[in-house]
Design an enzyme around this catalytic site. Structure first.
Site, PDB file in Angstrom:
ATOM      1  N   CYS A 180     -34.134  -0.871  23.142  1.00  0.00           N
ATOM      2  CA  CYS A 180     -33.118   0.134  23.473  1.00  0.00           C
ATOM      3  C   CYS A 180     -32.574  -0.039  24.887  1.00  0.00           C
ATOM      4  O   CYS A 180     -33.323  -0.283  25.824  1.00  0.00           O
ATOM      5  CB  CYS A 180     -33.678   1.538  23.274  1.00  0.00           C
ATOM      6  SG  CYS A 180     -35.378   1.763  23.778  1.00  0.00           S
TER       7      CYS A 180
ATOM      8  N   CYS B 184     -23.106   0.849   8.943  1.00  0.00           N
ATOM      9  CA  CYS B 184     -23.858   0.688  10.190  1.00  0.00           C
ATOM     10  C   CYS B 184     -23.130  -0.256  11.134  1.00  0.00           C
ATOM     11  O   CYS B 184     -23.672  -0.617  12.182  1.00  0.00           O
ATOM     12  CB  CYS B 184     -25.265   0.163   9.891  1.00  0.00           C
ATOM     13  SG  CYS B 184     -25.278  -1.440   9.048  1.00  0.00           S
TER      14      CYS B 184
END
Length: 370
Positions: A82, A328
């Site tokens: 992340c 997505c």
């Protein structure tokens, strides 16, 4: 003229959905800067120069953004995971709405409402992670390398997976593994021997994803419902509960996923559901044999590559009454919607934050025949 090693001052305007980097302008040139935050004033060093943009790295934060925070992860910025733990969550959501609006600018009116659905948990949401082991360490690879960044825990992973990390350190050979916590059970898969099966990794937010797929589907008399790229039936069974009179055809090319769907169908045999027919097949091949029918709903949840041209062409030929497109990948979603807009108009759009602390966002678009 900007060149590598040039030192500049720059303010960050926004984040990019292609890589999640901060974006600013210097002397008219777009500059991408990893781990920067909208509103930051930075001293940066140019690292690469391309024909239409530059890349840079942060040398000093001259004035931090009001949206900046201290990342809780000790390996933030080093592991390949992340990139947004230094961005406050409300700003993450604002940026993701901007991603959707920008990506779909050719098919979406400026005034169009986008329903954004925040994740129930900003951390501890993933029920599966993939890790590498190089004795004695376990961890993720640094982005773009095979350099292992060792971890003891991962703050976006379900707390039960920490037990799996501890077990990997002591009882397994070097290799790549997937840790899964589902149905109150921890599993460790050796990916050199077992394949990866796709499933949603954020169970709590997946409930909201299914809700957003169903929202706005008010028709109660669909004759046929096609659930394409159905996986193990994530949307199929919701559709079967809502439209008990319909014939549902669900298609997925992954045999393992279809096997799980059949198991679930058997487990739910006592529920009052629509008739469901699961097929293990390629959607592009399967759709060729469908005949046009009235009162039809088609749900599309393709992989990141989006819809094949033959699938789009067949949809435009069949003209199902309603479409629900779950994506997505905003780039391929935009490409496909640009083709479908000749026959369809957007009725509803939602962004579901399946992956907090990252640049990824799931988008659900409801369409009806024009």
């Amino acid at each position: 003229m900007l060149a590598p090693q040039t030192i500049i001052e720059i303010e960050i305007d926004r984040l990019s959905y292609d890589g999640g980097r901060g974006v600013g302008r210097h002397e008219g040139m777009v500059v991408f800067i990893p781990f920067s935050v909208p509103g930051d004033l930075l001293k940066c060093e140019i690292t690469q120069v391309h024909s239409s943009f530059c890349e840079a790295k942060i040398i000093e934060i001259l004035k931090p953004s009001a949206h900046r925070m201290v990342a809780p992860c000790p390996v933030f910025g080093r592991c390949g995971g992340c990139r947004w733990q230094n961005v406050k969550y409300e700003e993450q959501i604002r940026q993701k709405e901007g991603f959707i609006r920008y990506a779909l600018r050719d098919v979406l009116a400026e005034s169009a409402e986008i329903k954004m659905v925040n994740a129930p948990q900003e951390y501890r949401y993933r029920n599966r992670i993939q890790l590498h082991k190089k004795r004695p360490a376990v961890g993720y690879y640094a982005e773009g390398t095979h350099d292992l960044v060792a971890i003891d825990d991962c703050p976006i992973a379900d707390l039960h997976l920490k037990t799996g990390i501890d077990q990997l350190k002591t009882g397994y050979k070097d290799g790549k593994y997937e840790l899964i916590y589902a149905h109150d059970e921890l599993r460790i898969k050796d990916l050199s021997r077992e394949g990866i099966e796709f499933s949603q990794v954020n169970p709590a937010q997946n409930v909201n994803l299914r809700h957003q797929v169903m929202a706005g589907l008010t028709e109660d008399d669909y004759k046929y419902i096609y659930d394409f790229y159905c996986g193990s039936g994530n949307f199929t069974f919701q559709l079967a509960r809502a439209f008990a009179k319909a014939q549902i055809v669900a298609v997925e090319s992954n045999d393992i996923a279809i096997g799980r769907a059949w198991e679930m169908q058997h487990a739910l045999k006592h529920e009052k559901l629509a008739t469901i027919h699961f097929f293990s097949d390629d959607v592009a091949k399967f759709i060729k044999n469908i005949e046009p029918t009235k009162k039809t709903l088609m749900v599309l949840n393709p992989p990141r590559a989006g819809l094949q041209n033959t699938v789009v062409d067949k949809i435009l030929e069949l003209k199902p009454q309603n479409l629900v497109y779950v994506s997505c990948n905003l780039a391929t979603l935009a490409r496909d919607l640009n083709k479908l807009k000749s026959a369809y108009e957007i009725k509803r759009i939602a962004g579901v934050d399946m992956f907090p602390q990252t640049e990824y966002v799931e988008c659900i678009v409801h369409l009806s025949l024009s």
